[in-house]
Write an enzyme that holds these catalytic residues in place. Structure first.
Site, PDB file in Angstrom:
ATOM      1  N   ARG A 246      33.075  17.636 -55.297  1.00 25.77           N
ATOM      2  CA  ARG A 246      34.135  16.637 -55.120  1.00 25.77           C
ATOM      3  C   ARG A 246      33.878  15.386 -55.954  1.00 25.77           C
ATOM      4  O   ARG A 246      34.808  14.661 -56.304  1.00 25.77           O
ATOM      5  CB  ARG A 246      34.329  16.323 -53.639  1.00 25.77           C
ATOM      6  CG  ARG A 246      34.950  17.503 -52.869  1.00 25.77           C
ATOM      7  CD  ARG A 246      35.103  17.206 -51.397  1.00 25.77           C
ATOM      8  NE  ARG A 246      33.844  16.940 -50.745  1.00 25.77           N
ATOM      9  CZ  ARG A 246      32.993  17.871 -50.314  1.00 25.77           C
ATOM     10  NH1 ARG A 246      33.273  19.146 -50.481  1.00 25.77           N
ATOM     11  NH2 ARG A 246      31.868  17.540 -49.720  1.00 25.77           N
TER      12      ARG A 246
ATOM     13  N   GLU B  94      17.763  19.645 -44.828  1.00 22.54           N
ATOM     14  CA  GLU B  94      17.338  19.731 -43.424  1.00 22.54           C
ATOM     15  C   GLU B  94      16.537  21.031 -43.222  1.00 22.54           C
ATOM     16  O   GLU B  94      15.473  21.034 -42.621  1.00 22.54           O
ATOM     17  CB  GLU B  94      18.587  19.707 -42.546  1.00 22.54           C
ATOM     18  CG  GLU B  94      18.298  19.444 -41.090  1.00 22.54           C
ATOM     19  CD  GLU B  94      19.571  19.402 -40.279  1.00 22.54           C
ATOM     20  OE1 GLU B  94      20.668  19.409 -40.873  1.00 22.54           O
ATOM     21  OE2 GLU B  94      19.445  19.385 -39.046  1.00 22.54           O
TER      22      GLU B  94
HETATM   23  P1  AMP Z   1      23.380  14.039 -48.437  1.00 20.82           P
HETATM   24  O1  AMP Z   1      22.445  14.595 -49.457  1.00 20.82           O
HETATM   25  O2  AMP Z   1      22.959  14.331 -47.015  1.00 20.82           O
HETATM   26  O3  AMP Z   1      23.648  12.553 -48.639  1.00 20.82           O
HETATM   27  O4  AMP Z   1      24.743  14.811 -48.579  1.00 20.82           O
HETATM   28  C1  AMP Z   1      25.621  14.469 -49.572  1.00 20.82           C
HETATM   29  C2  AMP Z   1      26.452  15.617 -50.058  1.00 20.82           C
HETATM   30  O5  AMP Z   1      26.927  16.442 -49.014  1.00 20.82           O
HETATM   31  C3  AMP Z   1      27.672  15.067 -50.754  1.00 20.82           C
HETATM   32  O6  AMP Z   1      27.849  15.759 -51.977  1.00 20.82           O
HETATM   33  C4  AMP Z   1      28.808  15.256 -49.779  1.00 20.82           C
HETATM   34  O7  AMP Z   1      29.943  15.702 -50.457  1.00 20.82           O
HETATM   35  C5  AMP Z   1      28.315  16.272 -48.764  1.00 20.82           C
HETATM   36  N1  AMP Z   1      28.461  15.810 -47.360  1.00 20.82           N
HETATM   37  C6  AMP Z   1      27.446  15.493 -46.506  1.00 20.82           C
HETATM   38  N2  AMP Z   1      27.909  15.172 -45.293  1.00 20.82           N
HETATM   39  C7  AMP Z   1      29.263  15.269 -45.364  1.00 20.82           C
HETATM   40  C8  AMP Z   1      30.331  15.043 -44.423  1.00 20.82           C
HETATM   41  N3  AMP Z   1      30.108  14.664 -43.154  1.00 20.82           N
HETATM   42  N4  AMP Z   1      31.596  15.237 -44.842  1.00 20.82           N
HETATM   43  C9  AMP Z   1      31.835  15.611 -46.124  1.00 20.82           C
HETATM   44  N5  AMP Z   1      30.883  15.852 -47.042  1.00 20.82           N
HETATM   45  C10 AMP Z   1      29.599  15.677 -46.675  1.00 20.82           C
END
Ligand code: AMP
Length: 179
Positions: A67, A104
């Site tokens: 996205r 995770e």
């Molecule tokens: P993180 O590495 O945990 O910060 O996750 C970021 C990636 O996961 C991004 O590319 C987001 O598009 C996706 N992502 C994580 N959590 C969500 C959420 N609650 N809703 C939508 N996309 C998420």
């Protein structure tokens, strides 16, 4: 007539759709598809981001799969910068530089083309959601590896309770909407 940042924030908040238990139980997914489908709001949002990042010497806007690509591309064109994709392992055709980071459960690997950034170039990193920050940190590391300079990490949404910003210590981070 142009609208204020507060009005824009409220409008974008209303349009983003919460999808419970996607992609797995307990996750509240922030679905930006209704926003992408709304030309007027997307256009206003891109104008806002373009105004914020124009004239800062940014020569590349980097979108994180998938996205992030959709947000990075119109913004890059507006501010006169090139577009760079960072992709999951095995998707980019040319020679790549990789970074592996912890999830995770397990690990993931992201890649960038080795010639995507010239040394010293100012790079803006863009994605839709900052959650735990692991993905964005890995992308910052890729830019660093290529000798680029991370001007800022720009997120549409930040899930503050997950404290992703902590993982991005030392980098400038901006988020348009915080939950
Ligand atoms: P993180 O590495 O945990 O910060 O996750 C970021 C990636 O996961 C991004 O590319 C987001 O598009 C996706 N992502 C994580 N959590 C969500 C959420 N609650 N809703 C939508 N996309 C998420």
């Amino acid at each position: 007539m142009s609208i204020t940042e507060t009005e824009m924030t409220e409008r974008v908040k209303k349009i983003i759709r919460d999808v419970p238990d996607f992609p797995k139980p307990g996750i509240l997914f922030k679905d930006i598809m209704p926003l992408l489908a709304d030309h007027k709001t997307m256009s206003g949002l891109m104008d806002f981001f373009a105004e914020k990042y124009a004239n800062r010497g940014i020569t590349k806007v980097l979108g994180i799969e998938a996205r992030g690509f959709i947000l990075a591309a119109p913004l890059a064109l507006k501010i006169g910068a090139g577009i760079i994709p960072v992709r999951k392992k095995g998707k980019l055709p040319y020679r790549t530089v990789s970074v592996t980071y912890d999830l995770e459960y397990g690990q993931d690997t992201l890649q960038i083309h080795e010639d995507a950034i010239q040394k010293g170039e100012k790079v803006l990193i863009v994605d839709d959601v900052l959650a735990t920050g692991g993905t964005a940190r890995a992308v910052c590391q890729l830019v660093d590896k290529l000798g680029g300079s991370v001007e800022e990490v720009a997120m549409l949404i930040e899930l503050e309770f997950l404290k992703g910003r902590k993982k991005l210590d030392g980098y400038n981070v901006f988020s348009f909407i915080k939950y």
